[in-house]
Scaffold this motif. Structure first.
Motif, PDB file in Angstrom:
ATOM      1  N   ARG A  40       0.689  -1.233  -0.041  1.00  0.00           N
ATOM      2  CA  ARG A  40      -0.044  -0.054  -0.043  1.00  0.00           C
ATOM      3  C   ARG A  40       0.994   1.295   0.207  1.00  0.00           C
ATOM      4  NH1 ARG A  40      -5.328  -1.473   0.073  1.00  0.00           N
ATOM      5  NH2 ARG A  40      -5.750  -3.330   1.140  1.00  0.00           N
ATOM      6  N   PRO A  41       1.891   1.455   0.860  1.00  0.00           N
ATOM      7  CA  PRO A  41       2.908   2.535   1.032  1.00  0.00           C
ATOM      8  C   PRO A  41       3.451   2.696  -0.765  1.00  0.00           C
ATOM      9  CG  PRO A  41       3.000   1.659   3.009  1.00  0.00           C
ATOM     10  CD  PRO A  41       2.288   0.605   2.112  1.00  0.00           C
ATOM     11  N   LEU A  42       4.010   1.397  -1.128  1.00  0.00           N
ATOM     12  CA  LEU A  42       4.394   1.599  -2.432  1.00  0.00           C
ATOM     13  C   LEU A  42       3.609   2.126  -3.463  1.00  0.00           C
ATOM     14  CD1 LEU A  42       6.893   1.035  -4.320  1.00  0.00           C
ATOM     15  CD2 LEU A  42       6.264  -1.220  -4.659  1.00  0.00           C
ATOM     16  N   ALA A  43       2.311   1.581  -3.533  1.00  0.00           N
ATOM     17  CA  ALA A  43       1.334   1.991  -4.450  1.00  0.00           C
ATOM     18  C   ALA A  43       0.935   3.533  -4.250  1.00  0.00           C
ATOM     19  CB  ALA A  43      -0.055   1.135  -4.358  1.00  0.00           C
ATOM     20  N   ALA A  44       0.820   3.892  -2.985  1.00  0.00           N
ATOM     21  CA  ALA A  44       0.549   5.295  -3.007  1.00  0.00           C
ATOM     22  C   ALA A  44       1.772   6.343  -3.343  1.00  0.00           C
ATOM     23  CB  ALA A  44       0.428   5.627  -1.221  1.00  0.00           C
ATOM     24  N   ALA A  45       2.992   5.946  -3.065  1.00  0.00           N
ATOM     25  CA  ALA A  45       4.043   6.701  -3.517  1.00  0.00           C
ATOM     26  C   ALA A  45       4.036   6.853  -5.103  1.00  0.00           C
ATOM     27  CB  ALA A  45       5.527   5.991  -2.930  1.00  0.00           C
ATOM     28  N   LEU A  46       3.889   5.563  -5.709  1.00  0.00           N
ATOM     29  CA  LEU A  46       3.987   5.461  -7.242  1.00  0.00           C
ATOM     30  C   LEU A  46       2.934   6.247  -7.854  1.00  0.00           C
ATOM     31  CD1 LEU A  46       4.736   1.719  -7.841  1.00  0.00           C
ATOM     32  CD2 LEU A  46       6.327   3.729  -8.542  1.00  0.00           C
ATOM     33  N   SER A  47       1.658   6.149  -6.995  1.00  0.00           N
ATOM     34  CA  SER A  47       0.658   6.887  -7.807  1.00  0.00           C
ATOM     35  C   SER A  47       0.546   8.570  -7.623  1.00  0.00           C
ATOM     36  CB  SER A  47      -0.779   6.615  -7.016  1.00  0.00           C
ATOM     37  OG  SER A  47      -0.562   6.871  -5.804  1.00  0.00           O
ATOM     38  N   VAL A  48       1.280   8.933  -6.684  1.00  0.00           N
ATOM     39  CA  VAL A  48       1.786  10.388  -6.445  1.00  0.00           C
ATOM     40  C   VAL A  48       2.643  11.020  -7.514  1.00  0.00           C
ATOM     41  CG1 VAL A  48       2.737  12.096  -4.950  1.00  0.00           C
ATOM     42  CG2 VAL A  48       1.161  10.597  -4.153  1.00  0.00           C
ATOM     43  N   VAL A  49       3.698   9.800  -7.665  1.00  0.00           N
ATOM     44  CA  VAL A  49       4.709  10.183  -8.665  1.00  0.00           C
ATOM     45  C   VAL A  49       4.194  10.288  -9.985  1.00  0.00           C
ATOM     46  CG1 VAL A  49       6.945   9.287  -9.784  1.00  0.00           C
ATOM     47  CG2 VAL A  49       6.695   9.659  -7.265  1.00  0.00           C
ATOM     48  N   GLU A  50       3.501   9.394 -10.355  1.00  0.00           N
ATOM     49  CA  GLU A  50       2.786   9.097 -11.765  1.00  0.00           C
ATOM     50  C   GLU A  50       1.983  10.529 -11.936  1.00  0.00           C
ATOM     51  OE1 GLU A  50       0.832   5.427 -11.825  1.00  0.00           O
ATOM     52  OE2 GLU A  50       2.737   4.257 -12.098  1.00  0.00           O
ATOM     53  N   VAL A  51       1.158  10.759 -10.946  1.00  0.00           N
ATOM     54  CA  VAL A  51       0.253  11.769 -11.315  1.00  0.00           C
ATOM     55  C   VAL A  51       0.966  13.221 -11.153  1.00  0.00           C
ATOM     56  CG1 VAL A  51      -1.765  13.108 -10.204  1.00  0.00           C
ATOM     57  CG2 VAL A  51      -1.763  10.360 -10.393  1.00  0.00           C
ATOM     58  N   ALA A  52       1.976  13.335 -10.568  1.00  0.00           N
ATOM     59  CA  ALA A  52       2.556  14.477 -10.590  1.00  0.00           C
ATOM     60  C   ALA A  52       3.415  14.852 -12.057  1.00  0.00           C
ATOM     61  CB  ALA A  52       3.775  14.618  -9.567  1.00  0.00           C
ATOM     62  N   ALA A  53       3.882  13.602 -12.603  1.00  0.00           N
ATOM     63  CA  ALA A  53       4.674  13.660 -13.807  1.00  0.00           C
ATOM     64  C   ALA A  53       3.665  13.837 -15.013  1.00  0.00           C
ATOM     65  CB  ALA A  53       5.338  12.207 -13.966  1.00  0.00           C
ATOM     66  N   LEU A  54       2.131  13.217 -14.908  1.00  0.00           N
ATOM     67  CA  LEU A  54       1.241  13.638 -15.739  1.00  0.00           C
ATOM     68  C   LEU A  54       0.778  15.053 -15.641  1.00  0.00           C
ATOM     69  CD1 LEU A  54      -0.635  12.443 -17.761  1.00  0.00           C
ATOM     70  CD2 LEU A  54      -2.246  11.943 -15.789  1.00  0.00           C
ATOM     71  N   VAL A  55       0.851  15.718 -14.476  1.00  0.00           N
ATOM     72  CA  VAL A  55       0.196  17.087 -14.330  1.00  0.00           C
ATOM     73  C   VAL A  55       1.343  17.979 -15.062  1.00  0.00           C
ATOM     74  CG1 VAL A  55       0.019  18.949 -12.573  1.00  0.00           C
ATOM     75  CG2 VAL A  55      -1.225  16.689 -12.424  1.00  0.00           C
ATOM     76  N   GLU A  56       2.572  17.636 -14.752  1.00  0.00           N
ATOM     77  CA  GLU A  56       3.386  18.606 -15.286  1.00  0.00           C
ATOM     78  C   GLU A  56       3.824  18.449 -16.753  1.00  0.00           C
ATOM     79  OE1 GLU A  56       5.627  21.012 -13.803  1.00  0.00           O
ATOM     80  OE2 GLU A  56       4.331  20.483 -12.066  1.00  0.00           O
ATOM     81  N   ALA A  57       3.521  17.062 -17.064  1.00  0.00           N
ATOM     82  CA  ALA A  57       3.478  17.027 -18.928  1.00  0.00           C
ATOM     83  C   ALA A  57       2.510  17.804 -19.619  1.00  0.00           C
ATOM     84  CB  ALA A  57       3.502  15.467 -18.973  1.00  0.00           C
ATOM     85  N   ILE A  58       1.420  17.701 -18.902  1.00  0.00           N
ATOM     86  CA  ILE A  58       0.357  18.594 -19.559  1.00  0.00           C
ATOM     87  C   ILE A  58       0.139  19.826 -19.435  1.00  0.00           C
ATOM     88  CG2 ILE A  58      -1.087  16.310 -20.138  1.00  0.00           C
ATOM     89  CD1 ILE A  58      -2.983  16.937 -17.847  1.00  0.00           C
ATOM     90  N   ASN A  59       0.907  20.534 -18.429  1.00  0.00           N
ATOM     91  CA  ASN A  59       0.993  21.970 -17.800  1.00  0.00           C
ATOM     92  C   ASN A  59      -0.338  22.092 -17.137  1.00  0.00           C
ATOM     93  OD1 ASN A  59       3.692  22.298 -18.515  1.00  0.00           O
ATOM     94  ND2 ASN A  59       3.035  22.777 -20.477  1.00  0.00           N
ATOM     95  N   LEU A  60      -0.978  21.323 -16.248  1.00  0.00           N
ATOM     96  CA  LEU A  60      -2.162  21.653 -15.667  1.00  0.00           C
ATOM     97  C   LEU A  60      -2.136  22.626 -14.600  1.00  0.00           C
ATOM     98  CD1 LEU A  60      -5.003  20.341 -15.535  1.00  0.00           C
ATOM     99  CD2 LEU A  60      -4.259  19.121 -13.633  1.00  0.00           C
ATOM    100  N   PRO A  61      -2.746  23.736 -14.536  1.00  0.00           N
ATOM    101  CA  PRO A  61      -2.364  24.764 -13.571  1.00  0.00           C
ATOM    102  C   PRO A  61      -2.925  24.567 -12.171  1.00  0.00           C
ATOM    103  CG  PRO A  61      -4.229  25.614 -15.069  1.00  0.00           C
ATOM    104  CD  PRO A  61      -3.686  24.140 -15.588  1.00  0.00           C
ATOM    105  N   ILE A  62      -1.950  24.163 -11.385  1.00  0.00           N
ATOM    106  CA  ILE A  62      -2.484  23.704 -10.101  1.00  0.00           C
ATOM    107  C   ILE A  62      -1.716  24.395  -8.982  1.00  0.00           C
ATOM    108  CG2 ILE A  62      -2.760  21.269 -10.554  1.00  0.00           C
ATOM    109  CD1 ILE A  62      -0.110  20.443  -9.433  1.00  0.00           C
TER     110      ILE A  62
END
Length: 139
Positions: free
Chosen positions: A74-96
């Motif tokens: 569960r901690p590994l899945a949480a860390a991976l999901s945060v990293v993946e979504v952060a990379a996706l947000v930066e890749a599409i330049n979502l204004p957060i």
């Protein structure tokens, strides 16, 4: 003469109507009794079938509960999901960020939904991979 024939025919039709009404009333009561007993028989048969199916499923074999997931999943899945979504947000330049042009709180909601979805999918993926590795499912 025509009046007597008409009266005789009318009396016969009345008698036939009375007989038909009597037969229909008697058959209606009989039909209701038969259908009532049939419905009771179907309900009792369904209850009995459910009872026997329940007993046969108990005897067929006890279903082993899957082993609990290791603590690191569960901690590994949480860390991976945060990293993946952060990379996706930066890749599409979502204004957060507050100072980004086009910032809206809805973007944070979308980001949090994406993190939750990624987390649940990764936990399911780890669970599926764990089942295929040949590890025992139950202790």
């Amino acid at each position: 003469m025509l009046a007597t024939v008409r009266n005789a025919l009318a009396k016969r039709l009345e008698v036939l109507a009375e007989i038909a009404g009597l037969a229909l009333s008697l058959s209606g009561a009989t039909l209701a009794a038969v259908l009532g007993k049939l419905v009771v028989a179907v309900v009792l048969g369904a209850i009995t079938l459910g009872f026997f199916l329940r007993l046969s499923n108990r005897r067929a074999g006890q279903v082993a509960l899957p082993a609990p997931m290791p603590l690191w999943v569960r901690p590994l899945a949480a860390a991976l999901s945060v990293v993946e979504v952060a990379a996706l947000v930066e890749a599409i330049n979502l204004p957060i960020r507050f100072h980004d042009p086009g910032f809206a709180y809805v973007h944070w909601v979308l980001t949090l939904i994406a993190v939750v979805v990624a987390y649940t999918l990764q936990v399911r993926l780890f669970r599926m991979l764990r089942g295929k590795t040949g590890e025992p499912e139950s202790p």
